[in-house]
Scaffold this motif. Structure first.
Motif, short mmCIF file in Angstrom:
data_model
loop_
_atom_site.label_atom_id
_atom_site.label_comp_id
_atom_site.label_asym_id
_atom_site.label_seq_id
_atom_site.Cartn_x
_atom_site.Cartn_y
_atom_site.Cartn_z
N SER A 7 0.85 -1.20 0.00
CA SER A 7 0.00 0.00 0.00
C SER A 7 0.88 1.24 0.00
O SER A 7 2.04 1.20 0.42
N PHE A 40 1.04 5.78 0.02
CA PHE A 40 0.39 7.01 0.50
C PHE A 40 1.23 8.22 0.16
O PHE A 40 2.45 8.12 0.00
N TYR A 67 1.87 11.84 2.20
CA TYR A 67 1.65 12.63 3.40
C TYR A 67 2.16 14.04 3.14
O TYR A 67 3.05 14.27 2.32
N GLN A 98 3.79 17.42 5.22
CA GLN A 98 4.37 17.86 6.49
C GLN A 98 4.71 19.34 6.40
O GLN A 98 5.52 19.75 5.57
N ARG A 152 8.10 21.96 11.01
CA ARG A 152 8.11 21.70 12.44
C ARG A 152 6.80 21.11 12.96
O ARG A 152 6.50 21.19 14.16
N LYS A 153 6.02 20.52 12.06
CA LYS A 153 4.77 19.88 12.47
C LYS A 153 4.82 18.39 12.14
O LYS A 153 5.74 17.92 11.46
N GLU A 154 3.82 17.66 12.62
CA GLU A 154 3.77 16.24 12.33
C GLU A 154 3.26 15.99 10.92
O GLU A 154 2.47 16.79 10.37
N PRO A 155 3.66 14.88 10.30
CA PRO A 155 3.11 14.52 8.99
C PRO A 155 1.62 14.23 9.10
O PRO A 155 1.15 13.67 10.09
N LEU A 166 -1.74 12.64 6.73
CA LEU A 166 -2.12 11.90 5.54
C LEU A 166 -2.79 12.84 4.53
O LEU A 166 -3.75 13.53 4.85
N SER A 210 -4.33 8.29 0.02
CA SER A 210 -3.84 6.97 -0.33
C SER A 210 -3.67 6.92 -1.85
O SER A 210 -4.26 7.73 -2.57
N ASN A 216 4.11 0.87 2.27
CA ASN A 216 3.97 -0.20 3.26
C ASN A 216 4.38 -1.52 2.63
O ASN A 216 3.77 -1.96 1.65
N SER A 229 5.79 0.88 7.74
CA SER A 229 5.91 1.81 6.63
C SER A 229 7.34 2.28 6.44
O SER A 229 8.11 2.36 7.39
N PHE A 253 9.27 5.63 4.79
CA PHE A 253 9.04 6.98 4.32
C PHE A 253 10.18 7.43 3.39
O PHE A 253 11.35 7.15 3.65
N GLY A 254 9.82 8.15 2.34
CA GLY A 254 10.83 8.86 1.58
C GLY A 254 11.27 10.09 2.36
O GLY A 254 10.65 10.45 3.37
N ASP A 255 12.36 10.72 1.90
CA ASP A 255 12.88 11.88 2.62
C ASP A 255 12.08 13.15 2.36
O ASP A 255 12.30 14.17 3.02
#
Lengths: 109, 114
Positions: free
Chosen positions: A32, A34, A36, A38, A41-44, A46, A49, A91, A97, A99-101
């Motif tokens: 799977s 996705f 995301y 970001q 300075r915050k959280e990622p 979604l 999909s 995933n 999961s 993550f890419g950079d």
């Protein structure tokens, strides 16, 4: 070689432009996918999909090519509020999961 | 419904000190994760827990331990902090929805080790 690779950018585009991000993954067993978003300075969070048939959410379109192990995100009619880092996520096993950079986008007036 | 919460939001440690980062989720998710993100870099998985009672190492587990206390809570412990552990730490959880595992993140803990 990283499992998930993205063009880091930065992409600097004017408002109203169309911009595309690409992502490749190395594990053919990936299940799977996705995108995301970001903010600094915050959280990622979604964004969407990615399905094999391709899917669209307003100005955002995601595509998956399993044969080429390639994912894309297209943003049409860019807004200032689209400025952020976009993370490609793959995933490979249920619940884990990679993550890419991330690709950084700046939309300018 | 708070989603994923993390405490503390900020922390400064001296080299060699220990601390525990707390994470809790109220979405009844089975899987929980700890990531670190260094400046200008992507997220790297430290540990994850696919279900209550199980934990597994991720990409960068050295120097960390975890505890899946119950379904809601997943803590990360630094036994002897080092400057290389200065980072932003994100906790996340996921549950099976529409056949895929989407992750939901907490706001992060910004840790500085001097």
């Amino acid at each position: 070689r990283k499992e998930v690779e993205q063009d880091p950018g930065p992409f600097n585009v004017p408002e109203g432009a169309t911009v595309a991000f690409n992502c490749t993954y190395s594990n053919s067993a990936s299940q799977s996918f996705f995108w995301y978003r970001q903010d600094c300075r915050k959280e990622p969070k979604l964004l969407m999909s990615v399905y094999s048939s391709g899917n669209e959410d307003g100005r955002f379109t995601a595509q998956l090519n399993r044969a080429s192990q390639y994912i894309s995100l297209l943003i049409r009619d860019s807004k200032l509020s689209d400025s952020a880092t976009y993370l490609c996520v793959v995933n490979t096993n249920a619940g884990k999961s990679t993550f890419g950079d991330g690709t950084t986008l700046t939309v300018k007036p | 419904n708070a989603g994923v919460t993390q405490t503390p939001k900020f922390q400064v440690l001296k080299t060699g000190q220990s601390m525990t980062l707390q994470c809790a989720q109220d979405m009844n998710h089975n899987s929980m994760y700890w990531y670190r993100q260094d400046p200008g870099m992507g997220l790297r998985l430290i540990y994850y827990s696919a279900s209550e009672g199980t934990t597994d190492k991720g990409e960068v587990p050295n120097g960390y331990n975890v505890s899946r206390l119950n379904k809601r809570e997943f803590s990360l412990r630094l036994e002897s902090a080092a400057p290389s552990q200065t980072s932003v730490y994100f906790c996340a959880s996921s549950g099976l929805a529409t056949g895929v595992y989407e992750q939901y993140f907490g706001p992060g803990t910004r840790l500085t080790v001097t």
